[in-house]
Design a protein around this motif. Sequence first.
Motif, PDB file in Angstrom:
ATOM      1  N   TYR A  35     -92.016   2.875 -10.941  1.00 49.17           N
ATOM      2  CA  TYR A  35     -90.868   3.555 -11.573  1.00 49.17           C
ATOM      3  C   TYR A  35     -90.266   2.341 -12.340  1.00 49.17           C
ATOM      4  CZ  TYR A  35     -91.742   7.600  -9.206  1.00 49.17           C
ATOM      5  OH  TYR A  35     -92.372   8.840  -8.308  1.00 49.17           O
ATOM      6  N   ARG A  36     -90.291   1.197 -11.750  1.00 51.76           N
ATOM      7  CA  ARG A  36     -89.533  -0.023 -12.488  1.00 51.76           C
ATOM      8  C   ARG A  36     -90.500  -0.283 -13.696  1.00 51.76           C
ATOM      9  NH1 ARG A  36     -86.360  -3.658  -9.423  1.00 51.76           N
ATOM     10  NH2 ARG A  36     -85.890  -2.498  -7.312  1.00 51.76           N
ATOM     11  N   THR A  37     -91.747  -0.180 -13.506  1.00 49.38           N
ATOM     12  CA  THR A  37     -92.452  -0.423 -14.769  1.00 49.38           C
ATOM     13  C   THR A  37     -92.359   0.560 -16.011  1.00 49.38           C
ATOM     14  OG1 THR A  37     -94.246  -1.501 -13.436  1.00 49.38           O
ATOM     15  CG2 THR A  37     -94.881  -0.645 -15.641  1.00 49.38           C
ATOM     16  N   VAL A 112     -92.107  11.863 -15.619  1.00 54.43           N
ATOM     17  CA  VAL A 112     -92.471  10.599 -15.167  1.00 54.43           C
ATOM     18  C   VAL A 112     -92.942  10.679 -13.561  1.00 54.43           C
ATOM     19  CG1 VAL A 112     -91.494   8.459 -14.436  1.00 54.43           C
ATOM     20  CG2 VAL A 112     -90.578   9.434 -16.334  1.00 54.43           C
ATOM     21  N   ARG A 113     -92.496  11.443 -12.865  1.00 52.40           N
ATOM     22  CA  ARG A 113     -92.958  11.619 -11.402  1.00 52.40           C
ATOM     23  C   ARG A 113     -94.148  12.028 -11.413  1.00 52.40           C
ATOM     24  NH1 ARG A 113     -88.696  10.011  -8.180  1.00 52.40           N
ATOM     25  NH2 ARG A 113     -90.391  10.100  -6.486  1.00 52.40           N
ATOM     26  N   ASP A 114     -94.440  13.001 -12.162  1.00 53.29           N
ATOM     27  CA  ASP A 114     -96.142  13.673 -11.986  1.00 53.29           C
ATOM     28  C   ASP A 114     -96.878  12.465 -12.816  1.00 53.29           C
ATOM     29  OD1 ASP A 114     -95.547  15.702 -10.576  1.00 53.29           O
ATOM     30  OD2 ASP A 114     -95.441  16.983 -12.234  1.00 53.29           O
ATOM     31  N   GLY A 133     -91.686   3.881  -0.313  1.00 51.94           N
ATOM     32  CA  GLY A 133     -90.722   4.554  -1.501  1.00 51.94           C
ATOM     33  C   GLY A 133     -89.551   5.361  -1.135  1.00 51.94           C
ATOM     34  N   ARG A 134     -89.619   6.571  -1.872  1.00 49.77           N
ATOM     35  CA  ARG A 134     -88.268   7.285  -1.507  1.00 49.77           C
ATOM     36  C   ARG A 134     -88.935   8.692  -0.953  1.00 49.77           C
ATOM     37  NH1 ARG A 134     -87.117   3.200  -2.988  1.00 49.77           N
ATOM     38  NH2 ARG A 134     -84.967   2.316  -3.671  1.00 49.77           N
ATOM     39  N   ASP A 135     -89.939   9.195  -1.587  1.00 50.68           N
ATOM     40  CA  ASP A 135     -90.667  10.572  -1.029  1.00 50.68           C
ATOM     41  C   ASP A 135     -92.005  10.539  -0.783  1.00 50.68           C
ATOM     42  OD1 ASP A 135     -91.992   9.423  -3.520  1.00 50.68           O
ATOM     43  OD2 ASP A 135     -91.779  11.232  -4.824  1.00 50.68           O
ATOM     44  N   MET A 183     -74.549   3.046  -5.824  1.00 54.33           N
ATOM     45  CA  MET A 183     -75.018   3.725  -6.910  1.00 54.33           C
ATOM     46  C   MET A 183     -76.169   4.166  -7.058  1.00 54.33           C
ATOM     47  SD  MET A 183     -73.832   3.475 -11.019  1.00 54.33           S
ATOM     48  CE  MET A 183     -74.749   2.199 -11.279  1.00 54.33           C
ATOM     49  N   ARG A 184     -77.089   3.504  -6.618  1.00 55.17           N
ATOM     50  CA  ARG A 184     -78.347   3.787  -6.882  1.00 55.17           C
ATOM     51  C   ARG A 184     -78.717   4.736  -5.535  1.00 55.17           C
ATOM     52  NH1 ARG A 184     -83.666   0.754  -6.518  1.00 55.17           N
ATOM     53  NH2 ARG A 184     -82.599  -1.232  -6.186  1.00 55.17           N
ATOM     54  N   ASP A 185     -78.243   4.389  -4.337  1.00 58.48           N
ATOM     55  CA  ASP A 185     -78.701   5.265  -3.195  1.00 58.48           C
ATOM     56  C   ASP A 185     -78.366   6.757  -3.597  1.00 58.48           C
ATOM     57  OD1 ASP A 185     -79.997   3.322  -1.740  1.00 58.48           O
ATOM     58  OD2 ASP A 185     -78.497   2.994  -0.392  1.00 58.48           O
ATOM     59  N   GLN A 187     -77.701   8.277  -6.338  1.00 64.51           N
ATOM     60  CA  GLN A 187     -78.653   8.624  -7.418  1.00 64.51           C
ATOM     61  C   GLN A 187     -79.856   9.216  -6.782  1.00 64.51           C
ATOM     62  OE1 GLN A 187     -77.708   7.041 -11.653  1.00 64.51           O
ATOM     63  NE2 GLN A 187     -79.537   6.041 -10.954  1.00 64.51           N
ATOM     64  N   ASP A 188     -80.583   8.292  -6.143  1.00 61.56           N
ATOM     65  CA  ASP A 188     -81.839   8.598  -5.480  1.00 61.56           C
ATOM     66  C   ASP A 188     -81.770   9.758  -4.432  1.00 61.56           C
ATOM     67  OD1 ASP A 188     -82.829   6.791  -7.222  1.00 61.56           O
ATOM     68  OD2 ASP A 188     -82.883   5.127  -5.249  1.00 61.56           O
ATOM     69  N   MET A 189     -80.714   9.911  -3.660  1.00 58.48           N
ATOM     70  CA  MET A 189     -80.523  11.001  -2.742  1.00 58.48           C
ATOM     71  C   MET A 189     -80.052  12.071  -3.375  1.00 58.48           C
ATOM     72  SD  MET A 189     -79.220   8.939   0.826  1.00 58.48           S
ATOM     73  CE  MET A 189     -77.838   8.093   0.003  1.00 58.48           C
TER      74      MET A 189
HETATM   75  O1   DC Z   1     -88.189   0.594  -3.865  1.00 58.51           O
HETATM   76  P1   DC Z   1     -87.403   0.252  -5.396  1.00 58.51           P
HETATM   77  O2   DC Z   1     -85.946  -0.128  -4.985  1.00 58.51           O
HETATM   78  O3   DC Z   1     -88.166  -0.757  -5.920  1.00 58.51           O
HETATM   79  O4   DC Z   1     -87.441   1.783  -6.266  1.00 58.51           O
HETATM   80  C1   DC Z   1     -86.780   1.693  -7.542  1.00 58.51           C
HETATM   81  C2   DC Z   1     -86.323   2.988  -7.887  1.00 58.51           C
HETATM   82  O5   DC Z   1     -87.659   3.888  -8.184  1.00 58.51           O
HETATM   83  C3   DC Z   1     -85.457   3.756  -6.962  1.00 58.51           C
HETATM   84  O6   DC Z   1     -84.227   3.641  -7.060  1.00 58.51           O
HETATM   85  C4   DC Z   1     -85.699   5.072  -7.060  1.00 58.51           C
HETATM   86  C5   DC Z   1     -87.388   4.959  -7.865  1.00 58.51           C
HETATM   87  N1   DC Z   1     -88.192   5.743  -6.673  1.00 58.51           N
HETATM   88  C6   DC Z   1     -88.630   6.889  -6.301  1.00 58.51           C
HETATM   89  O7   DC Z   1     -87.867   7.845  -6.947  1.00 58.51           O
HETATM   90  N2   DC Z   1     -89.611   7.267  -5.799  1.00 58.51           N
HETATM   91  C7   DC Z   1     -90.405   6.278  -5.106  1.00 58.51           C
HETATM   92  N3   DC Z   1     -91.492   6.887  -4.192  1.00 58.51           N
HETATM   93  C8   DC Z   1     -90.112   4.879  -5.267  1.00 58.51           C
HETATM   94  C9   DC Z   1     -88.882   4.545  -6.175  1.00 58.51           C
END
Ligand code: DC
Length: 230
Positions: A35-37, A112-114, A133-135, A183-185, A187-189
């Motif tokens: 995702y960073r890339t 993007v995710r797909d 990762g997250r998911d 903020m990022r957490d 957003q991600d949650m």
């Molecule tokens: O783990 P990281 O901090 O390098 O991840 C960067 C961002 O990518 C994170 O804020 C949310 C997204 N991410 C995601 O949505 N799903 C993942 N499996 C990994 C990262």
Amino acid sequence: MQIAIDGPVAAGKGTVSKLAAKRLGFLYVDTGALYRTVSVFCDREKVDKNNENSVVDLIKKFRPRIELRNPNSSEIDGRLCTVLLNGQDISWEIRTPEASQGSSLVSRYLGVRDYLLDFQRELATKHSVVMEGRDIGTFVLPKAEIKIFLAGKIETRAKRRQLELQSRGEDVSLEKVVSDIQMRDRQDMERPLRPLKRADDSIEIDTSDMTIEEVVGKIVKLVKERLKNE
Ligand code: DC
């Protein structure tokens, strides 16, 4: 074998996953790097990361080639993995605070995710992996044999992230690091699509008062017990 490790920002996922993978002889896969890339690619192409259509169109049109691998002998500079975008090394470019925030933005989009999903699943069918990762436990590898949810107090996580940034010459106040992480957490949650969430069948490890070695040891032990019972 598949080990899924999820958790919030700076819970120690990268360091712990990398060491556990090394100890087990598995491949370490940092999915956040993907995702960073995408975020870095958007910046290079001057695409607004808040505009879903523009980001997804860009990805579909150019299909950026992303490679993840272990650092080779000329790349031992503290990185956990080497990341190539269309053949170019961007392993450090993806670690800036801007790329952190940008990756969280673009990770909200289905296109993007797909785009990144097949790549992640393919690696996990070809190799035994420790994928973080997250998911991962909830969506990417729902059948992973071991699922870990790494948690930690915000103060500890922020201090870790601040030290990491300082070691790269970036001087950021602790208050700023705390607010960026929160903020990022959030957003991600809170995103509707495949948010950061603890899988029901995961084991939670709070890393706040543990050393890296203790966390790695615990995960490796869980894996070995599992392998023994197979
Ligand atoms: O783990 P990281 O901090 O390098 O991840 C960067 C961002 O990518 C994170 O804020 C949310 C997204 N991410 C995601 O949505 N799903 C993942 N499996 C990994 C990262």
